[in-house]
Design a protein around this motif. Structure first.
Motif, PDB file in Angstrom:
ATOM      1  N   ARG A 191       0.823  -1.074   0.001  1.00 39.41           N
ATOM      2  CA  ARG A 191      -0.010   0.129   0.106  1.00 39.41           C
ATOM      3  C   ARG A 191       0.835   1.401   0.056  1.00 39.41           C
ATOM      4  O   ARG A 191       0.510   2.411  -0.648  1.00 39.41           O
ATOM      5  CB  ARG A 191      -1.011  -0.071   1.279  1.00 39.41           C
ATOM      6  CG  ARG A 191      -1.693   1.030   1.498  1.00 39.41           C
ATOM      7  CD  ARG A 191      -2.400   0.872   2.698  1.00 39.41           C
ATOM      8  NE  ARG A 191      -1.427   0.780   3.984  1.00 39.41           N
ATOM      9  CZ  ARG A 191      -1.820  -0.155   5.094  1.00 39.41           C
ATOM     10  NH1 ARG A 191      -3.085  -1.079   4.990  1.00 39.41           N
ATOM     11  NH2 ARG A 191      -0.898  -0.524   5.965  1.00 39.41           N
ATOM     12  N   PHE A 195       1.473   3.431  -6.053  1.00 38.61           N
ATOM     13  CA  PHE A 195       0.084   3.323  -5.413  1.00 38.61           C
ATOM     14  C   PHE A 195      -0.222   4.697  -4.952  1.00 38.61           C
ATOM     15  O   PHE A 195      -1.324   4.967  -4.511  1.00 38.61           O
ATOM     16  CB  PHE A 195      -0.171   2.168  -4.465  1.00 38.61           C
ATOM     17  CG  PHE A 195       0.015   0.867  -4.930  1.00 38.61           C
ATOM     18  CD1 PHE A 195      -0.432   0.551  -6.392  1.00 38.61           C
ATOM     19  CD2 PHE A 195       0.978  -0.005  -4.421  1.00 38.61           C
ATOM     20  CE1 PHE A 195      -0.305  -0.731  -6.776  1.00 38.61           C
ATOM     21  CE2 PHE A 195       1.115  -1.507  -4.756  1.00 38.61           C
ATOM     22  CZ  PHE A 195       0.780  -1.561  -6.155  1.00 38.61           C
ATOM     23  N   ARG A 203      -3.944   6.801  -4.996  1.00 32.80           N
ATOM     24  CA  ARG A 203      -4.896   5.715  -4.997  1.00 32.80           C
ATOM     25  C   ARG A 203      -5.865   5.738  -3.672  1.00 32.80           C
ATOM     26  O   ARG A 203      -5.404   5.809  -2.638  1.00 32.80           O
ATOM     27  CB  ARG A 203      -4.429   4.318  -5.371  1.00 32.80           C
ATOM     28  CG  ARG A 203      -3.550   4.018  -6.555  1.00 32.80           C
ATOM     29  CD  ARG A 203      -4.636   3.821  -7.587  1.00 32.80           C
ATOM     30  NE  ARG A 203      -3.675   3.300  -8.736  1.00 32.80           N
ATOM     31  CZ  ARG A 203      -2.606   3.707  -9.385  1.00 32.80           C
ATOM     32  NH1 ARG A 203      -2.433   5.077  -9.519  1.00 32.80           N
ATOM     33  NH2 ARG A 203      -1.860   3.020 -10.259  1.00 32.80           N
ATOM     34  N   VAL A 205      -8.002   3.642  -1.109  1.00 37.37           N
ATOM     35  CA  VAL A 205      -7.894   2.120  -0.882  1.00 37.37           C
ATOM     36  C   VAL A 205      -9.238   1.584  -0.310  1.00 37.37           C
ATOM     37  O   VAL A 205      -9.820   2.188   0.480  1.00 37.37           O
ATOM     38  CB  VAL A 205      -6.727   2.537   0.529  1.00 37.37           C
ATOM     39  CG1 VAL A 205      -6.713   0.908   1.437  1.00 37.37           C
ATOM     40  CG2 VAL A 205      -5.458   3.007   0.220  1.00 37.37           C
ATOM     41  N   VAL A 253      -1.102  -5.321  -1.495  1.00 39.99           N
ATOM     42  CA  VAL A 253      -1.962  -4.727  -2.575  1.00 39.99           C
ATOM     43  C   VAL A 253      -2.453  -6.109  -3.323  1.00 39.99           C
ATOM     44  O   VAL A 253      -1.589  -6.757  -4.146  1.00 39.99           O
ATOM     45  CB  VAL A 253      -1.444  -3.755  -3.365  1.00 39.99           C
ATOM     46  CG1 VAL A 253      -2.349  -3.488  -4.289  1.00 39.99           C
ATOM     47  CG2 VAL A 253      -1.198  -2.455  -2.553  1.00 39.99           C
ATOM     48  N   ASP A 303      -5.234  -5.856  -5.808  1.00 38.75           N
ATOM     49  CA  ASP A 303      -5.823  -5.515  -6.943  1.00 38.75           C
ATOM     50  C   ASP A 303      -5.577  -3.611  -7.212  1.00 38.75           C
ATOM     51  O   ASP A 303      -5.538  -3.052  -6.197  1.00 38.75           O
ATOM     52  CB  ASP A 303      -7.219  -5.636  -6.855  1.00 38.75           C
ATOM     53  CG  ASP A 303      -7.995  -5.563  -8.329  1.00 38.75           C
ATOM     54  OD1 ASP A 303      -7.211  -5.825  -9.232  1.00 38.75           O
ATOM     55  OD2 ASP A 303      -9.194  -5.015  -8.280  1.00 38.75           O
ATOM     56  N   ASP A 304      -5.487  -3.521  -8.469  1.00 38.13           N
ATOM     57  CA  ASP A 304      -5.430  -2.016  -8.786  1.00 38.13           C
ATOM     58  C   ASP A 304      -6.218  -1.805 -10.084  1.00 38.13           C
ATOM     59  O   ASP A 304      -5.542  -2.217 -10.961  1.00 38.13           O
ATOM     60  CB  ASP A 304      -3.826  -1.603  -8.838  1.00 38.13           C
ATOM     61  CG  ASP A 304      -3.486  -0.299  -9.176  1.00 38.13           C
ATOM     62  OD1 ASP A 304      -4.317   0.629  -9.134  1.00 38.13           O
ATOM     63  OD2 ASP A 304      -2.165   0.096  -9.848  1.00 38.13           O
ATOM     64  N   ASP A 305      -7.079  -1.038 -10.016  1.00 34.96           N
ATOM     65  CA  ASP A 305      -7.602  -0.457 -11.304  1.00 34.96           C
ATOM     66  C   ASP A 305      -7.140   0.706 -11.821  1.00 34.96           C
ATOM     67  O   ASP A 305      -7.909   1.557 -12.727  1.00 34.96           O
ATOM     68  CB  ASP A 305      -9.188  -0.521 -11.125  1.00 34.96           C
ATOM     69  CG  ASP A 305      -9.902   0.202 -10.080  1.00 34.96           C
ATOM     70  OD1 ASP A 305      -9.043   1.250  -9.652  1.00 34.96           O
ATOM     71  OD2 ASP A 305     -10.854   0.261  -9.842  1.00 34.96           O
ATOM     72  N   THR A 347      -8.506   2.726  -7.612  1.00 39.66           N
ATOM     73  CA  THR A 347      -8.296   2.045  -6.181  1.00 39.66           C
ATOM     74  C   THR A 347      -7.803   0.852  -6.191  1.00 39.66           C
ATOM     75  O   THR A 347      -7.787   0.258  -7.208  1.00 39.66           O
ATOM     76  CB  THR A 347     -10.070   1.968  -6.139  1.00 39.66           C
ATOM     77  OG1 THR A 347     -10.626   2.770  -6.206  1.00 39.66           O
ATOM     78  CG2 THR A 347     -10.115   1.176  -4.584  1.00 39.66           C
ATOM     79  N   ILE A 348      -7.185   0.785  -4.988  1.00 38.20           N
ATOM     80  CA  ILE A 348      -6.302  -0.457  -4.801  1.00 38.20           C
ATOM     81  C   ILE A 348      -7.202  -1.229  -3.794  1.00 38.20           C
ATOM     82  O   ILE A 348      -7.827  -0.619  -2.961  1.00 38.20           O
ATOM     83  CB  ILE A 348      -4.814  -0.271  -4.263  1.00 38.20           C
ATOM     84  CG1 ILE A 348      -4.834   0.508  -3.148  1.00 38.20           C
ATOM     85  CG2 ILE A 348      -4.035   0.287  -5.329  1.00 38.20           C
ATOM     86  CD1 ILE A 348      -3.696   0.647  -2.515  1.00 38.20           C
ATOM     87  N   ALA A 361      -6.365  -3.448  -0.518  1.00 33.04           N
ATOM     88  CA  ALA A 361      -5.258  -3.870   0.189  1.00 33.04           C
ATOM     89  C   ALA A 361      -5.870  -4.660   1.374  1.00 33.04           C
ATOM     90  O   ALA A 361      -6.547  -4.129   2.112  1.00 33.04           O
ATOM     91  CB  ALA A 361      -4.479  -2.467   0.584  1.00 33.04           C
TER      92      ALA A 361
END
Lengths: 207, 161
Positions: B11, B16, B19, B21, B61, B63-65, B68-69, B71
Motif C-alpha cells: 500500500r 500506488f 489511489r 484504498v 495490494v 488489485d489496482d484498477d 482504487t487499490i 489492500a
C-alpha cells in the motif's frame, strides 16, 4: 501445470467424513472434476480401503496415510506425510483438479494448516450431542464450512435441532453451515455447492 | 466477483500514491491462506487465489484498477500478552507459558521479552489456566494487538509419541 485445489475434511470419529467423500465423488465426477482422495488413519488404512472399494473412484486415486500419532499433528503441526502423498498423486496421477484430504477422527480442537489445504470442512454428528456447537471447539469455529450430519437421528436421540441451529449461528455468525443427512445422496448437494463456491472450484469466477 | 491472483506490492509503494484504498479484512488465522472469498470494506466481493506460500501481510495490494487499490488490512485482535522482562526466572516462566498455552495449538508472536498468544477462548478461561499453574505472579494482560502483521507467527509444535 496448475496444482490441484486441496480441500480438508475433519471432525470427530464417526461423524461422517468418509461418507461425505462418498457423496461428493459422484457430484465431482458429474462435473468433470479430476479428483483424488487421501485419508488419514492412526495405524490402518481402513478409510482408504473403504473409499477405494466403493466403486466411486479409480482405486489408484486413493491413498491412505497412517499418521501413527494424534491425527491433528498430520494436518496442522507437521503435514509432511500428507504433503508427500499429494505430491506423489500429482506426479503419478496428475494433472488433478482437486484433492480431498480426510483427517483421522479427532477432537473438537482439530484444525487444518493452510500449508496443507486451501479450504476445509468440519463435520459433527447430531447424535453425538446437541451441545457440541456450544462447546466452541476450534475446529467448528475456524472451518470454512461446518456440516452438522445425521440430522435424521435427532428425534431418536432427543437432540434439539432448533437449539443447535441457533448455537451454530452464534458460534459462526459469518461462516456457512449445512445441516444434513448424508445417508441420502441429496444430503451432499448443498455441501458440494458450498465447496465449489468457497474453494474457487467454480470456473464461473472471473479470472 | 473478481479473482485476485497476485500480490502487486505494498500500500505504501510510490506507484500506488494517490489511489483510494479499499480494505480487505484478514485475521491472523487467515494470513497464510491462498484461497479466500471475502467482501472488501467497500462492499466488493473478491476471490483471493494466490500461489502457495503467499502471506497476506498488512498493506499487501491485491488489485489496482488505476483509481482504487484493494489492500489487506490486518486489524488488531485480542491476545494474551506476557512480559517476562522483570521475571527473575524467565526461562522457567517461558516454559510454563508454553506448557499452559501450547495445547491450544496456535502460533505465538514473540518480540524481545514479550510473548503474545492469540486469545482463542476468553480472558476468564486464560486467567484460570494461569492460576491453575500457579503463574499468577507473571505480568499478563489481555490487549488488542497486531499479530504477525508483516510475517507469519511462530508455529507451536506438538508431538505425541
Amino acid at each position: 501445470v496448475a496444482e490441484a485445489i486441496r480441500v480438508g475434511i475433519g471432525g470427530p470419529v464417526g461423524s461422517g467424513k468418509t461418507r461425505l467423500i462418498e457423496r461428493l465423488l459422484p457430484l465431482l465426477h458429474g462435473d468433470g472434476v479430476a479428483v483424488a482422495v487421501i485419508t488419514n488413519d492412526l495405524v490402518t488404512r481402513e478409510d482408504a480401503e473403504r473409499v477405494a472399494a466403493s466403486g466411486l473412484i479409480d482405486p489408484a486415486l486413493v491413498v491412505g496415510v497412517e499418521t501413527g500419532a494424534c491425527p491433528h499433528t498430520a494436518i496442522r503441526e507437521d503435514p509432511s506425510a500428507n504433503l508427500d502423498a499429494i505430491a506423489r498423486l500429482e506426479s503419478e496421477r496428475g494433472p488433478l483438479d482437486l484433492v480431498l484430504l480426510e483427517s483421522g477422527g479427532d477432537n473438537l480442537a482439530a484444525t487444518f494448516t493452510s500449508d496443507l489445504v486451501d479450504w476445509w470442512i468440519y463435520v459433527i454428528d447430531t447424535a453425538a450431542g446437541d451441545d457440541i456447537p456450544r462447546k466452541r471447539g476450534l475446529g467448528m469455529l475456524q472451518a470454512d464450512l461446518l456440516v452438522v450430519n445425521k440430522i435424521d437421528l435427532a428425534p431418536h436421540v432427543g437432540a434439539d435441532l432448533a437449539r443447535m441451529r441457533a448455537d451454530v449461528q452464534v458460534a459462526r455468525p459469518d461462516r456457512p453451515s449445512v445441516f444434513s443427512d448424508l445417508r441420502t445422496p441429496e444430503g451432499a448437494r448443498e455441501i458440494y455447492e458450498q465447496l465449489r463456491y468457497g474453494a474457487l472450484l467454480d470456473p464461473a469466477v472471473a479470472g | 466477483m473478481r479473482r485476485l491472483s497476485a500480490i502487486l506490492g505494498h500500500r505504501d509503494d510510490e506507484r500506488f500514491a494517490g489511489r483510494r484504498v479499499d480494505g480487505l479484512p484478514v485475521s491472523w488465522a487467515e494470513a497464510g491462506r491462498h484461497r479466500l472469498r471475502r467482501a472488501t470494506a467497500g462492499g466488493s466481493d473478491v476471490a483471493v487465489d494466490l500461489p502457495r506460500g503467499a502471506f497476506l501481510e498488512d498493506g499487501a495490494v491485491l488489485d489496482d484498477d488505476g483509481v482504487t487499490i484493494v489492500a489487506v488490512v490486518r486489524a488488531e485482535e485480542p491476545a494474551l500478552v506476557v512480559d517476562l522482562a522483570r521475571v527473575h526466572d524467565p526461562i522457567r516462566a517461558a516454559a510454563l507459558i508454553g506448557h499452559a498455552f501450547g495445547n491450544q495449538h496456535v502460533p505465538v508472536d514473540i518480540e524481545g521479552t514479550t510473548i503474545r498468544v492469540p486469545l482463542t477462548t476468553s480472558e476468564q478461561v486464560a486467567r484460570a489456566t494461569l492460576d491453575d499453574l500457579h503463574l499468577q505472579h507473571l505480568q499478563v494482560t489481555v490487549e488488542a494487538v497486531a499479530l504477525g502483521r508483516r510475517t507469519p507467527l511462530h508455529a507451536s509444535r506438538h508431538e505425541h509419541t
